[in-house]
Motif scaffolding. Structure first.
Motif, PDB file in Angstrom:
ATOM      1  N   PHE A  27       0.861  -1.182   0.000  1.00 41.85           N
ATOM      2  CA  PHE A  27       0.000   0.000   0.000  1.00 41.85           C
ATOM      3  C   PHE A  27       0.897   1.231   0.000  1.00 41.85           C
ATOM      4  O   PHE A  27       1.991   1.216   0.548  1.00 41.85           O
ATOM      5  CB  PHE A  27      -0.958   0.024   1.197  1.00 41.85           C
ATOM      6  N   GLY A  28       0.439   2.283  -0.656  1.00 41.61           N
ATOM      7  CA  GLY A  28       1.241   3.500  -0.740  1.00 41.61           C
ATOM      8  C   GLY A  28       2.602   3.179  -1.326  1.00 41.61           C
ATOM      9  O   GLY A  28       2.717   2.544  -2.361  1.00 41.61           O
ATOM     10  N   GLU A  29       3.652   3.617  -0.645  1.00 40.29           N
ATOM     11  CA  GLU A  29       5.008   3.317  -1.082  1.00 40.29           C
ATOM     12  C   GLU A  29       5.586   2.112  -0.342  1.00 40.29           C
ATOM     13  O   GLU A  29       6.760   1.787  -0.498  1.00 40.29           O
ATOM     14  CB  GLU A  29       5.906   4.541  -0.880  1.00 40.29           C
ATOM     15  N   ARG A  30       4.780   1.456   0.437  1.00 37.38           N
ATOM     16  CA  ARG A  30       5.211   0.280   1.202  1.00 37.38           C
ATOM     17  C   ARG A  30       5.128  -0.965   0.331  1.00 37.38           C
ATOM     18  O   ARG A  30       4.178  -1.149  -0.419  1.00 37.38           O
ATOM     19  CB  ARG A  30       4.334   0.077   2.431  1.00 37.38           C
ATOM     20  N   ARG A  31       6.145  -1.809   0.459  1.00 38.37           N
ATOM     21  CA  ARG A  31       6.174  -3.052  -0.294  1.00 38.37           C
ATOM     22  C   ARG A  31       6.029  -4.220   0.671  1.00 38.37           C
ATOM     23  O   ARG A  31       6.276  -4.083   1.873  1.00 38.37           O
ATOM     24  CB  ARG A  31       7.504  -3.168  -1.035  1.00 38.37           C
ATOM     25  N   ARG A  32       5.633  -5.361   0.141  1.00 39.53           N
ATOM     26  CA  ARG A  32       5.483  -6.565   0.955  1.00 39.53           C
ATOM     27  C   ARG A  32       6.805  -6.868   1.654  1.00 39.53           C
ATOM     28  O   ARG A  32       7.870  -6.868   1.039  1.00 39.53           O
ATOM     29  CB  ARG A  32       5.091  -7.741   0.079  1.00 39.53           C
ATOM     30  N   GLY A  33       6.742  -7.104   2.960  1.00 37.08           N
ATOM     31  CA  GLY A  33       7.929  -7.415   3.741  1.00 37.08           C
ATOM     32  C   GLY A  33       8.554  -6.230   4.442  1.00 37.08           C
ATOM     33  O   GLY A  33       9.409  -6.416   5.303  1.00 37.08           O
ATOM     34  N   ASP A  34       8.141  -5.005   4.099  1.00 38.92           N
ATOM     35  CA  ASP A  34       8.676  -3.822   4.772  1.00 38.92           C
ATOM     36  C   ASP A  34       8.296  -3.842   6.251  1.00 38.92           C
ATOM     37  O   ASP A  34       7.179  -4.202   6.611  1.00 38.92           O
ATOM     38  CB  ASP A  34       8.131  -2.529   4.159  1.00 38.92           C
ATOM     39  N   ALA A  35       9.229  -3.448   7.097  1.00 35.28           N
ATOM     40  CA  ALA A  35       8.973  -3.344   8.534  1.00 35.28           C
ATOM     41  C   ALA A  35       8.727  -1.884   8.889  1.00 35.28           C
ATOM     42  O   ALA A  35       9.442  -0.999   8.432  1.00 35.28           O
ATOM     43  CB  ALA A  35      10.141  -3.884   9.327  1.00 35.28           C
ATOM     44  N   ILE A  36       7.719  -1.646   9.699  1.00 33.89           N
ATOM     45  CA  ILE A  36       7.403  -0.300  10.186  1.00 33.89           C
ATOM     46  C   ILE A  36       7.699  -0.308  11.673  1.00 33.89           C
ATOM     47  O   ILE A  36       7.054  -1.026  12.439  1.00 33.89           O
ATOM     48  CB  ILE A  36       5.930   0.060   9.898  1.00 33.89           C
ATOM     49  N   THR A  37       8.690   0.483  12.084  1.00 35.24           N
ATOM     50  CA  THR A  37       9.139   0.452  13.474  1.00 35.24           C
ATOM     51  C   THR A  37       8.908   1.762  14.220  1.00 35.24           C
ATOM     52  O   THR A  37       8.924   1.769  15.449  1.00 35.24           O
ATOM     53  CB  THR A  37      10.636   0.102  13.544  1.00 35.24           C
ATOM     54  N   ASP A  38       8.695   2.856  13.512  1.00 34.89           N
ATOM     55  CA  ASP A  38       8.498   4.158  14.142  1.00 34.89           C
ATOM     56  C   ASP A  38       7.128   4.194  14.824  1.00 34.89           C
ATOM     57  O   ASP A  38       6.114   3.852  14.204  1.00 34.89           O
ATOM     58  CB  ASP A  38       8.598   5.264  13.089  1.00 34.89           C
ATOM     59  N   ALA A  39       7.086   4.593  16.096  1.00 36.64           N
ATOM     60  CA  ALA A  39       5.851   4.585  16.877  1.00 36.64           C
ATOM     61  C   ALA A  39       4.761   5.451  16.233  1.00 36.64           C
ATOM     62  O   ALA A  39       3.589   5.060  16.222  1.00 36.64           O
ATOM     63  CB  ALA A  39       6.126   5.048  18.301  1.00 36.64           C
ATOM     64  N   ASP A  40       5.136   6.612  15.696  1.00 38.59           N
ATOM     65  CA  ASP A  40       4.136   7.480  15.066  1.00 38.59           C
ATOM     66  C   ASP A  40       3.572   6.849  13.792  1.00 38.59           C
ATOM     67  O   ASP A  40       2.373   6.917  13.532  1.00 38.59           O
ATOM     68  CB  ASP A  40       4.737   8.851  14.734  1.00 38.59           C
ATOM     69  N   GLU A  41       4.435   6.219  13.009  1.00 40.59           N
ATOM     70  CA  GLU A  41       3.978   5.556  11.781  1.00 40.59           C
ATOM     71  C   GLU A  41       3.095   4.350  12.108  1.00 40.59           C
ATOM     72  O   GLU A  41       2.107   4.103  11.426  1.00 40.59           O
ATOM     73  CB  GLU A  41       5.165   5.113  10.938  1.00 40.59           C
ATOM     74  N   ILE A  42       3.452   3.608  13.153  1.00 40.67           N
ATOM     75  CA  ILE A  42       2.639   2.465  13.570  1.00 40.67           C
ATOM     76  C   ILE A  42       1.243   2.940  13.949  1.00 40.67           C
ATOM     77  O   ILE A  42       0.242   2.373  13.528  1.00 40.67           O
ATOM     78  CB  ILE A  42       3.302   1.711  14.742  1.00 40.67           C
ATOM     79  N   ALA A  43       1.178   3.999  14.738  1.00 38.84           N
ATOM     80  CA  ALA A  43      -0.119   4.532  15.165  1.00 38.84           C
ATOM     81  C   ALA A  43      -0.935   5.004  13.966  1.00 38.84           C
ATOM     82  O   ALA A  43      -2.140   4.775  13.903  1.00 38.84           O
ATOM     83  CB  ALA A  43       0.081   5.671  16.159  1.00 38.84           C
ATOM     84  N   GLU A  44      -0.273   5.654  13.008  1.00 38.89           N
ATOM     85  CA  GLU A  44      -0.961   6.153  11.818  1.00 38.89           C
ATOM     86  C   GLU A  44      -1.527   5.007  10.984  1.00 38.89           C
ATOM     87  O   GLU A  44      -2.680   5.048  10.546  1.00 38.89           O
ATOM     88  CB  GLU A  44       0.018   6.972  10.979  1.00 38.89           C
ATOM     89  N   VAL A  45      -0.731   3.968  10.776  1.00 41.09           N
ATOM     90  CA  VAL A  45      -1.198   2.823   9.979  1.00 41.09           C
ATOM     91  C   VAL A  45      -2.336   2.098  10.687  1.00 41.09           C
ATOM     92  O   VAL A  45      -3.350   1.759  10.074  1.00 41.09           O
ATOM     93  CB  VAL A  45      -0.030   1.854   9.681  1.00 41.09           C
ATOM     94  N   MET A  46      -2.187   1.863  11.985  1.00 40.49           N
ATOM     95  CA  MET A  46      -3.206   1.120  12.726  1.00 40.49           C
ATOM     96  C   MET A  46      -4.521   1.885  12.823  1.00 40.49           C
ATOM     97  O   MET A  46      -5.583   1.280  12.930  1.00 40.49           O
ATOM     98  CB  MET A  46      -2.701   0.763  14.128  1.00 40.49           C
ATOM     99  N   ALA A  47      -4.475   3.208  12.750  1.00 40.70           N
ATOM    100  CA  ALA A  47      -5.695   4.015  12.822  1.00 40.70           C
ATOM    101  C   ALA A  47      -6.315   4.229  11.438  1.00 40.70           C
ATOM    102  O   ALA A  47      -7.450   4.694  11.343  1.00 40.70           O
ATOM    103  CB  ALA A  47      -5.391   5.366  13.455  1.00 40.70           C
ATOM    104  N   GLY A  48      -5.594   3.878  10.396  1.00 39.69           N
ATOM    105  CA  GLY A  48      -6.062   4.154   9.046  1.00 39.69           C
ATOM    106  C   GLY A  48      -6.663   2.951   8.353  1.00 39.69           C
ATOM    107  O   GLY A  48      -6.869   1.884   8.930  1.00 39.69           O
ATOM    108  N   GLU A  49      -6.905   3.143   7.064  1.00 38.97           N
ATOM    109  CA  GLU A  49      -7.564   2.111   6.262  1.00 38.97           C
ATOM    110  C   GLU A  49      -6.630   0.971   5.872  1.00 38.97           C
ATOM    111  O   GLU A  49      -7.091  -0.044   5.345  1.00 38.97           O
ATOM    112  CB  GLU A  49      -8.157   2.739   5.006  1.00 38.97           C
TER     113      GLU A  49
END
Length: 59
Positions: A27-49
């Motif tokens: 999704f977006g610029e993220r590819r399969r297997g990418d790890a998201i470790t930043d707390a703000d990014e995690i919160a944004e993804v989990m709150a979004g679609e």
């Protein structure tokens, strides 16, 4: 009677999540297997679609 209010805590005092996110569907610029470790990014993804496009992995 006493008012039973809970103390206000600022929303910006989030604790770091005990997990990282791993992308399972691109999704977006993220590819399969990418790890998201930043707390703000995690919160944004989990709150979004795109929350259903990731798996939570324990640190």
């Amino acid at each position: 009677m006493a008012d039973s209010k809970t103390p206000d805590t600022p929303a910006s005092t989030q604790t770091a999540p005990a997990f990282t996110l791993v992308v399972i569907h691109p999704f977006g610029e993220r590819r399969r297997g990418d790890a998201i470790t930043d707390a703000d990014e995690i919160a944004e993804v989990m709150a979004g679609e795109n929350a259903h496009h990731v798996n939570r992995v324990a640190k």
